[in-house]
Design a protein around this motif. Structure first.
Motif, PDB file in Angstrom:
ATOM      1  N   LEU A 324     -22.068 -21.973 -10.300  1.00 18.58           N
ATOM      2  CA  LEU A 324     -22.389 -20.580  -9.984  1.00 18.58           C
ATOM      3  C   LEU A 324     -22.558 -20.384  -8.475  1.00 18.58           C
ATOM      4  N   ALA A 325     -23.222 -21.338  -7.826  1.00 21.26           N
ATOM      5  CA  ALA A 325     -23.410 -21.252  -6.378  1.00 21.26           C
ATOM      6  C   ALA A 325     -22.060 -21.294  -5.656  1.00 21.26           C
ATOM      7  N   LEU A 326     -21.160 -22.158  -6.119  1.00 18.97           N
ATOM      8  CA  LEU A 326     -19.825 -22.232  -5.522  1.00 18.97           C
ATOM      9  C   LEU A 326     -19.061 -20.930  -5.726  1.00 18.97           C
ATOM     10  N   ALA A 327     -19.246 -20.316  -6.901  1.00 20.67           N
ATOM     11  CA  ALA A 327     -18.594 -19.031  -7.167  1.00 20.67           C
ATOM     12  C   ALA A 327     -19.107 -17.957  -6.215  1.00 20.67           C
ATOM     13  N   GLY A 328     -20.382 -18.084  -5.792  1.00 21.89           N
ATOM     14  CA  GLY A 328     -20.933 -17.154  -4.822  1.00 21.89           C
ATOM     15  C   GLY A 328     -20.395 -17.384  -3.424  1.00 21.89           C
ATOM     16  N   LEU A 329     -20.140 -18.648  -3.096  1.00 19.80           N
ATOM     17  CA  LEU A 329     -19.598 -18.979  -1.775  1.00 19.80           C
ATOM     18  C   LEU A 329     -18.085 -18.808  -1.719  1.00 19.80           C
ATOM     19  N   PHE A 330     -17.429 -18.994  -2.874  1.00 20.25           N
ATOM     20  CA  PHE A 330     -15.971 -18.833  -2.960  1.00 20.25           C
ATOM     21  C   PHE A 330     -15.677 -17.740  -3.996  1.00 20.25           C
ATOM     22  N   PRO A 331     -15.744 -16.481  -3.579  1.00 22.43           N
ATOM     23  CA  PRO A 331     -15.602 -15.373  -4.530  1.00 22.43           C
ATOM     24  C   PRO A 331     -14.325 -15.427  -5.367  1.00 22.43           C
ATOM     25  N   VAL A 332     -13.297 -16.060  -4.858  1.00 23.28           N
ATOM     26  CA  VAL A 332     -12.040 -16.137  -5.600  1.00 23.28           C
ATOM     27  C   VAL A 332     -12.231 -16.901  -6.918  1.00 23.28           C
ATOM     28  N   LEU A 333     -13.164 -17.875  -6.938  1.00 20.28           N
ATOM     29  CA  LEU A 333     -13.422 -18.631  -8.164  1.00 20.28           C
ATOM     30  C   LEU A 333     -14.076 -17.743  -9.217  1.00 20.28           C
ATOM     31  N   GLY A 334     -15.070 -16.974  -8.772  1.00 21.78           N
ATOM     32  CA  GLY A 334     -15.723 -16.059  -9.703  1.00 21.78           C
ATOM     33  C   GLY A 334     -14.760 -15.001 -10.210  1.00 21.78           C
TER      34      GLY A 334
END
Length: 451
Positions: A324-334
């Protein structure tokens, strides 16, 4: 005693852990991003501010999830809890936002979090208000409240012009049958990761028929740094009161979710354990407010993942926090995960949420059969379902009433607690030194013990 494939402190193999963590993320992501999207739409915020709110919500939810699972000193329940932005705060946030904007929402969230932090130290006393009958009602009500959410997903999304279209229902049914088959007949990782495997196959099928919209991925930034205090903060007194009330209601809901989690993970939910969990909710909400995100709370839907798969490892869910934290830092993943069609989520969600309901029904079956307990169960479930099924029921009442009783879970819990206190022959909760009753696990999960 529930037959778990992995206990709370177990560490599954790396590949298994990654799959299971992704499973929890898929179950939670839609709920996490929904709150900032709703706030942005209602308050008519610019697109860049909505994106910033979503990124902060994902990053904040991820960090607080890790703390809740792993623990930092007295903070964190050290159980598999996924944290995310809560709809329990949306009503107060919209009211504050119309008058004071995003700075007012964040400032009141920060100030109101003190209520939850202070309240956490009284959890041993609050725990005594939740004997077995009351806990059974709350767990059942959580399942009953979540199932309509899964139904809306399965139908194509609430408000969608294609709501209830045969293709949507067909996709949801396909995923549901697939998940049931994987849980019942799969072995090891196949059974444990049934949700993510079923959703992946459903997603691939939707892609093959051109039913996946990738526009959000093309528009999303690859990388975005958090911007703490980017909006600034204001602290209107009326807003702080409204948000504090929302925090009080959230304490009740969170207590019920922790009770359900204790059932799913074979954990005796002592007052001290509740204290650590609620304290993390409060401290986490203060942190996310500073980060620029709405307040967070424990997600009930992920309890359903544990009940369905028999995987109770807190280390798995801690990795979900990392994702979830990575999705926040890399919006493309989210953005990529958001492309999952809602019927795919609905097929899996119906199974997960129904497992919580099944656990609640089994708990109700262990309640002593007498007139008093029958009244508590009937009236509290009836009131909770009334609010869940007909939310407009409270539309003509003062806003404060709607704020407290707008959630079926909270309404059911409050009615059950009050009836248990006022009806003769009050049931009391055992002390922390006494063992809780064991709760049988639904048959689908019992099967996992042999996997």
């Amino acid at each position: 005693m529930n037959n778990l494939l992995y206990q709370v402190d177990d560490r599954p193999p790396l590949v298994t852990t990654v799959l299971l963590a992704a499973q929890h993320m898929l179950a939670a992501l839609g709920g996490i991003i929904a709150v900032p999207l709703v706030l942005g739409a209602v308050l008519k915020l610019p697109a860049d501010q909505i994106v910033a709110l979503v990124n902060a919500a994902l990053l904040g939810s991820g960090v607080v999830t890790i703390i809740q699972c792993k623990g930092v000193g007295p903070v964190g329940i050290r159980l598999p809890c996924v944290m995310g932005t809560s709809f329990g705060f949306v009503g107060a946030a919209i009211t504050i936002g119309f008058e004071h904007g995003v700075p007012g929402i964040l400032g009141c969230s920060l100030a109101g979090s003190v209520i939850m932090i202070v309240g956490s130290f009284f959890m041993p006393q609050i725990r005594k208000l939740f004997p077995h009958t009351v806990t059974a009602v709350v767990v059942t009500m959580i399942g009953l409240s979540l199932i309509p959410v899964a139904i809306d997903w399965a139908a194509g999304g609430k408000g969608s012009p294609a709501y209830g279209a045969p293709v949507n229902l067909g996709i949801a049914l396909f995923v549901l049958v697939l998940v049931i088959g994987l849980v019942q007949f799969g072995r090891g990782i196949i059974s444990a990761a049934a949700v993510v495997i079923g959703m992946s196959i459903g997603y691939a099928g939707c892609m093959a028929f051109g039913l996946v919209d990738f526009s959000s991925v093309r528009q999303a930034a690859v990388f975005a740094l958090p911007q703490p205090l980017h909006y600034g903060m204001t602290f209107p007194i009326s807003g702080i009161f409204a948000m504090s009330l929302a925090y009080v209601v959230t304490i009740v809901e969170t207590t019920g979710t922790f009770m359900a989690l204790g059932t799913a993970t074979n954990t005796k939910m002592r007052g001290k354990l509740l204290c650590r969990g609620v304290l993390c909710d409060g401290v986490g909400s203060a942190f996310t407010s500073i980060l620029g995100s709405p307040a967070v709370s424990t997600f009930a839907q992920n309890v359903g993942v544990i009940s369905l798969t028999g995987v109770a490892s807190r280390h798995v869910v801690a990795l979900t926090g990392v994702f979830l934290a990575l999705a926040g830092l890399f919006p493309v993943l989210g953005a990529l995960v958001v492309t999952i069609p809602q019927p795919v989520l609905g097929g899996a969600g119906l199974m997960m949420f129904a497992m919580i309901l099944a656990a609640g029904v089994q708990m109700l079956a262990k309640v002593e059969h007498n007139k008093r307990n029958g009244l508590i169960i009937a009236v509290s479930l009836g009131c909770g379902l009334a609010v869940t099924g007909r939310p407009e029921l409270l539309s003509k009442l003062p806003a404060i009433v709607n704020e407290i009783f707008g959630s079926g879970i909270t309404t059911g819990a409050i009615v059950a607690v009050v009836l248990n206190l006022v009806l003769p022959g009050r049931e009391t909760e055992a002390s922390d030194d006494e063992a809780e009753e064991e709760v049988p696990q639904p048959m689908l999960v019992k099967h996992l013990g042999a996997a």
